[in-house]
Design a protein around this motif. Structure first.
Motif, short mmCIF file in Angstrom:
data_model
loop_
_atom_site.label_atom_id
_atom_site.label_comp_id
_atom_site.label_asym_id
_atom_site.label_seq_id
_atom_site.Cartn_x
_atom_site.Cartn_y
_atom_site.Cartn_z
N VAL A 76 1.07 -1.35 0.34
CA VAL A 76 0.03 0.11 0.22
C VAL A 76 0.92 1.62 -0.23
N TRP A 77 0.15 2.18 -0.24
CA TRP A 77 0.87 3.94 -0.51
C TRP A 77 1.85 4.20 0.61
N ASN A 105 4.17 -0.88 3.42
CA ASN A 105 4.60 0.56 2.49
C ASN A 105 5.00 -0.07 0.97
N TRP A 106 4.32 0.64 0.37
CA TRP A 106 5.43 0.45 -1.69
C TRP A 106 6.46 0.89 -1.01
N SER A 107 6.80 1.76 -0.20
CA SER A 107 8.77 2.20 -0.02
C SER A 107 9.66 1.41 1.33
N TYR A 108 9.04 1.08 2.36
CA TYR A 108 9.47 -0.28 3.42
C TYR A 108 9.20 -1.91 2.63
N SER A 109 8.85 -1.49 1.94
CA SER A 109 9.03 -3.28 1.20
C SER A 109 10.64 -2.82 0.38
N LYS A 110 10.86 -2.11 0.06
CA LYS A 110 12.11 -2.16 -1.03
C LYS A 110 13.67 -3.02 0.01
N GLY A 111 13.94 -3.74 -1.17
CA GLY A 111 14.89 -5.22 -0.13
C GLY A 111 14.01 -6.17 -0.40
#
Length: 358
Positions: free
Chosen positions: A279-280, A294-300
């Motif tokens: 989610v955003w 969160n989209w950004s927290y899923s990085k990696g």
């Protein structure tokens, strides 16, 4: 000495590349932005060297590298020779607004330090603001005990950190290899310190854009890590077509993009706790949804399948080419977490689902 930037696609194996690109007799510094990434690199090195990392190979966070290798050895000849620092402050942020109480100008040591410790967000700024003699001595010392520097996740270096990275690339005598994905920039939190804190990556949408920010002597490699080991071929093709981000696949998985265009279709996926919901931000969350990120927290991260709940601007596929760099990059991160299928739910369908199944 060789200076280059290797542009990598999501899931292309950046960490493996950094830990295996050099010969074992080289004196190497491996630098990354977070403590978690330090551990990831160490784990790859332990695999390569069968449980013991050679002493000629050092792994460090960027902040630790700047403080211990570039600044601390030469504090007596800095702009403020009275400085004898006691470390780095990572929990307190400096005041960045000149109009507010607690802000100190550049000519005051308190602009950079609090209680004898450097603000972590101003380490790079401190170094860049030193005279040429200070910087030259720092680089000469570095060259004496290091052959090659690898810089991981270079897309996370904005503002003063990028200025320091650029200075190293253009002025250091060491070989330097910076690895990263420009389309995963602006995803991690940015250290704000006045205008330009999000530069240059808020203005970069291609390898050509990046090359214009650097000396022409610095090579940009767009081939070595272009192929993703994670993302399925059909998903890569979809991303290349609609987000216009170059990404190819080495995967033999059969995953693809699957649009869910009704509340009933969406319900089957949304209530499946085995499929992460990207989610955003958490405001989009719902009490019937488990496992949301969160989209950004899923990085990696890597998952077997994912479900991406789209925002209003990203629900219209024709609008993807008009997204801001920040929105485009966060969407790209969300789309590239899955080894298999990627389910997409438009915001209107998600709204219908909430009303129907609340």
């Amino acid at each position: 000495m060789d200076k280059k930037i290797v542009l990598a696609s999501a899931g292309a194996g950046k960490t493996y590349f950094i830990a295996n690109d050099f010969s074992e007799d080289k004196r190497v510094f491996l630098i990354t932005f977070t403590n978690q990434n330090v551990e990831n690199i160490r784990n790859e090195l332990l695999k390569r060297f069968k449980g013991k990392i050679p002493e000629n190979i050092k792994v460090s966070t960027f902040d630790s590298f700047v403080y211990n290798q570039l600044i601390r050895p030469f504090e007596p000849i800095a702009n403020f020779p009275i400085i004898k620092s006691k470390g780095v402050e990572v929990n307190i942020e400096p005041e960045t607004d000149p109009r507010k109480y607690g802000y100190f100008k550049l000519d005051n040591p308190k602009h950079f330090l609090i209680d004898g410790k450097f603000y972590v967000s101003r380490l790079s700024k401190f170094f860049i603001k030193q005279d040429n003699n200070f910087k030259k001595m720092s680089l000469n010392r570095l060259n004496n005990f290091c052959d090659t520097i690898y810089i991981d996740e270079f897309q996370d270096y904005n503002g003063w950190n990028f200025k320091l990275l650029k200075y190293l690339l253009e002025s250091s005598k060491n070989s330097i290899v910076a690895v990263g994905d420009i389309f995963q920039s602006l995803v991690a939190p940015i250290r704000r310190d006045g205008k330009g804190s999000d530069l240059p990556f808020s203005e970069i949408s291609s390898a050509k854009d990046l090359s214009q920010k650097l000396s022409p002597k610095i090579k940009i490699d767009t081939d070595t890590l272009i192929k993703s080991r994670r993302v399925a071929p059909k998903v890569c093709d979809f991303i290349s077509t609609h987000l216009r981000i170059p990404i190819e696949s080495l995967s033999d998985n059969n995953g693809e993009i699957r649009w869910l265009n009704s509340a009933s279709e969406a319900n089957q996926i949304l209530i499946d706790s085995n499929i992460p919901k990207l989610v955003w931000d958490k405001r989009i969350n719902h009490n019937r949804i488990d496992n949301s990120i969160n989209w950004s927290y899923s990085k990696g991260d890597t998952y077997l399948q994912t479900c991406v709940i789209l925002t209003e601007p990203t629900s219209d596929l024709s609008n993807w080419v008009n997204l801001s760099n920040k929105s485009r990059n966060r969407l790209y991160v969300a789309l590239t977490r899955s080894l298999g299928d990627v389910y997409l739910i438009p915001n209107t369908v998600f709204g219908e689902w909430k009303n129907k199944f609340n």
